[in-house]
Write an enzyme that holds these catalytic residues in place. Sequence first.
Site, PDB file in Angstrom:
ATOM      1  CG  HIS A 172       3.244  10.407 -26.636  1.00 27.14           C
ATOM      2  ND1 HIS A 172       1.896  10.282 -26.411  1.00 27.14           N
ATOM      3  CD2 HIS A 172       3.660  11.431 -25.837  1.00 27.14           C
ATOM      4  CE1 HIS A 172       1.506  11.180 -25.512  1.00 27.14           C
ATOM      5  NE2 HIS A 172       2.560  11.892 -25.146  1.00 27.14           N
ATOM      6  CG  HIS A 212      -3.734  10.509 -25.981  1.00 26.85           C
ATOM      7  ND1 HIS A 212      -4.182  10.976 -24.760  1.00 26.85           N
ATOM      8  CD2 HIS A 212      -2.421  10.232 -25.818  1.00 26.85           C
ATOM      9  CE1 HIS A 212      -3.175  10.990 -23.911  1.00 26.85           C
ATOM     10  NE2 HIS A 212      -2.097  10.547 -24.522  1.00 26.85           N
ATOM     11  CE  LYS A 227      -1.916  13.212 -14.816  1.00 27.03           C
ATOM     12  NZ  LYS A 227      -2.484  13.529 -16.145  1.00 27.03           N
ATOM     13  NE  ARG A 275      -0.519  16.518 -13.309  1.00 27.61           N
ATOM     14  CZ  ARG A 275       0.170  15.700 -12.554  1.00 27.61           C
ATOM     15  NH1 ARG A 275      -0.012  15.713 -11.248  1.00 27.61           N
ATOM     16  NH2 ARG A 275       1.050  14.865 -13.060  1.00 27.61           N
ATOM     17  NE  ARG A 278      -4.031  -2.107   1.937  1.00 30.68           N
ATOM     18  CZ  ARG A 278      -3.945  -3.141   2.783  1.00 30.68           C
ATOM     19  NH1 ARG A 278      -3.069  -3.121   3.766  1.00 30.68           N
ATOM     20  NH2 ARG A 278      -4.729  -4.182   2.656  1.00 30.68           N
ATOM     21  CG  HIS A 286      -1.147  15.199 -24.575  1.00 31.28           C
ATOM     22  ND1 HIS A 286      -0.395  16.346 -24.746  1.00 31.28           N
ATOM     23  CD2 HIS A 286      -0.277  14.248 -24.168  1.00 31.28           C
ATOM     24  CE1 HIS A 286       0.866  16.090 -24.445  1.00 31.28           C
ATOM     25  NE2 HIS A 286       0.966  14.825 -24.085  1.00 31.28           N
ATOM     26  CD  GLU A 296       4.545  15.766 -24.065  1.00 33.76           C
ATOM     27  OE1 GLU A 296       3.972  16.664 -23.397  1.00 33.76           O
ATOM     28  OE2 GLU A 296       3.932  14.785 -24.533  1.00 33.76           O
ATOM     29  CG  ASN A 347      -4.312  16.561 -20.403  1.00 30.86           C
ATOM     30  OD1 ASN A 347      -3.358  15.808 -20.211  1.00 30.86           O
ATOM     31  ND2 ASN A 347      -5.301  16.702 -19.542  1.00 30.86           N
ATOM     32  CE  LYS A 357       4.093  16.786 -15.290  1.00 32.71           C
ATOM     33  NZ  LYS A 357       4.179  15.534 -16.037  1.00 32.71           N
ATOM     34  CD  GLU A 386      -5.231  15.784 -15.674  1.00 30.47           C
ATOM     35  OE1 GLU A 386      -4.139  15.209 -15.527  1.00 30.47           O
ATOM     36  OE2 GLU A 386      -5.899  15.701 -16.698  1.00 30.47           O
TER      37      GLU A 386
END
Lengths: 360, 360
Positions: free
Chosen positions: A263, A251, A140, A240, A118, A247, A182, A244, A226, A236
């Site tokens: 990507h 994507h 993330k 945040r 955990r 993206h 990016e 994206n 960032k 997010e």
Amino acid sequence: MLDTVSVALPENGYDILIGPLSETAARFRRLAAGRRVLAVADTHTGSILPEGTALFFTSGAGGEFVFPAGEASKTFATAAAICAAAARQKCDRRSLFVALGGGVVGDLTGFAAAIYMRGVDFVQVPTSLLAMVDSSVGGKTGVDLPEGKNLAGAFHQPRLVLIDPAFLRTLPMRERIGALAEVIKYGVILDGAFFSFLEQHAAGLTAEVTDPALFGRIIRRCCELKAAIVVEDEQEHGRRALLNYGHTFGHAVELLSNFSLSHGESVAIGMAIAGRLAVTTGFWSREDELRQNALLRAAGLPVRLPRKYNAAALLEIMRHDKKCRDGRVVVVLPCGIGRAQVVADLEPVRLMEAMEQCHD
Amino acid sequence: MLDTVSVALPENGYDILIGPLSETAARFRRLAAGRRVLAVADTHTGSILPEGTALFFTSGAGGEFVFPAGEASKTFATAAAICAAAARQKCDRRSLFVALGGGVVGDLTGFAAAIYMRGVDFVQVPTSLLAMVDSSVGGKTGVDLPEGKNLAGAFHQPRLVLIDPAFLRTLPMRERIGALAEVIKYGVILDGAFFSFLEQHAAGLTAEVTDPALFGRIIRRCCELKAAIVVEDEQEHGRRALLNYGHTFGHAVELLSNFSLSHGESVAIGMAIAGRLAVTTGFWSREDELRQNALLRAAGLPVRLPRKYNAAALLEIMRHDKKCRDGRVVVVLPCGIGRAQVVADLEPVRLMEAMEQCHD
């Protein structure tokens, strides 16, 4: 020369150290003192690690886990295997995982660290430009499912990030270029001065030999930008989401190309489409769009959508994106070089228009 | 009659509603309004669910996922399958998972909810006594690895817990008795008055037909006691560790018996050993020990350690328990009926002594 960027989260803040591993190692050793360490790498990272680095990370009690390089490894099964390796190494709740590699290694190791017993601490040592400027900062973590990328994961911040730009010397050019999408994204959405800096050093971005001073500055600024966003909005719920940019379209393009587009290439095309949409909706000017696309091109990135990728098909994919709310597509639009906002109420026909105008 | 226990966590508090599902359903429907719902059950829960209950939970948009009943299903693979089912059902970040079943269903569904798209809400509908008094409250979720139980997981609180004691009518007696070990544990470590209440109603604990009023009271008190602990120490950095009373020894016994002893039976034996150790170390009196063991026996639970389970072998297993710090075994000892404390500095020989004195 050692740069430090602090990610000043209230409960789980940490430092990003940018400089040679030989100078940052002491900080790592202090953190690892008296704890079991599990160093995780992929078969590729293993081969490019400078002699002795792997040994240095596992010089205390602990062990290594190496898995086959590539996105195909980013599965529940590999995360389970990392946890199992930790158990066999008798790692306990105080143990420390170290991710030595690119985004896949970082996402997987971070996810395993988030769930092993955990939650245990972990350290990121990114070796690719993409991981240095993006995935190793912000907490993330996740794995892919056959149904989609990053569909399972956790927010789990590292305790320390060690970035040594020397790793970039061995990075294939296509990977470097992908990461530059990016880098340019940060400039477009957050920092006009940084965008101008990149324009001035455009030639250096794709120079055969990476200039450590130039890339050190780029990495530091991306991490600062960032980090500021992550501190404002760790999970997010708001700001945040600006990250994206490019993206949502990207994507969909990446998926429809069946990953023949990388990507970064997909994100660059996504930025071009979002930039187009920002012109047709009046969010920014034609001049801003041209500047963005010129810099993307200078960095070796595509800005036209191959005609074979149908706008309707892309829209359908976007409707199933995990960032989609109740079937409404949310996009990030720039409102000038250095500023952007989240827009959720656009007519689908506007999105398709923009995609079609970007067809090659 | 509807009882509510509030788990007053600062950021993610929730209510436990104890009463017929017909009365609590409205609260669930309000929570689920406008969201996709994934109802998760095992093959056993499916068969005991009252007609229409499953339908009721999925009356909105959403679907069901059913997996084979049993601890063997509590794996990464099943968690991945739940996430994949959610993706196929087009669940997004606002969707809601519902766990309909015992501890395995709750732990797995909670874990899947913790990681699907980095976290979605979930609701617990426990159907076993153990899940009602223990696993459905507190937010511990997880899966087993071949290397050990619950080795991977997350802290993820449910948004709502619906407990209908009517489910207990169909619960096998051995499972009910196993859960009573945890019930009695709450009395021993936290609440002397509750312990006395259980002594007074000892005959009802194992009566063939469960008395809904008696079990309603027992469940409510256990939830109150556990909720108070969880609010004080959500992530088990301190006081929550008291809930491990009987478990350090118990887990080792369960493992060495190769699971021929149930979790509850093993915990009861673990409580007897810890109770013995508390006498030899002067933490509580011989009279307290006798009271504890008499109540465990009255509930149909064992208090003697089968001679074939060697004390040295058990100690070796305890040294590899995930709650072990740097190889030092941490035990919870009662200091009177209703009070307990964590003790970390006992000589291994004292632990072995206590185990040997409990041999049958």
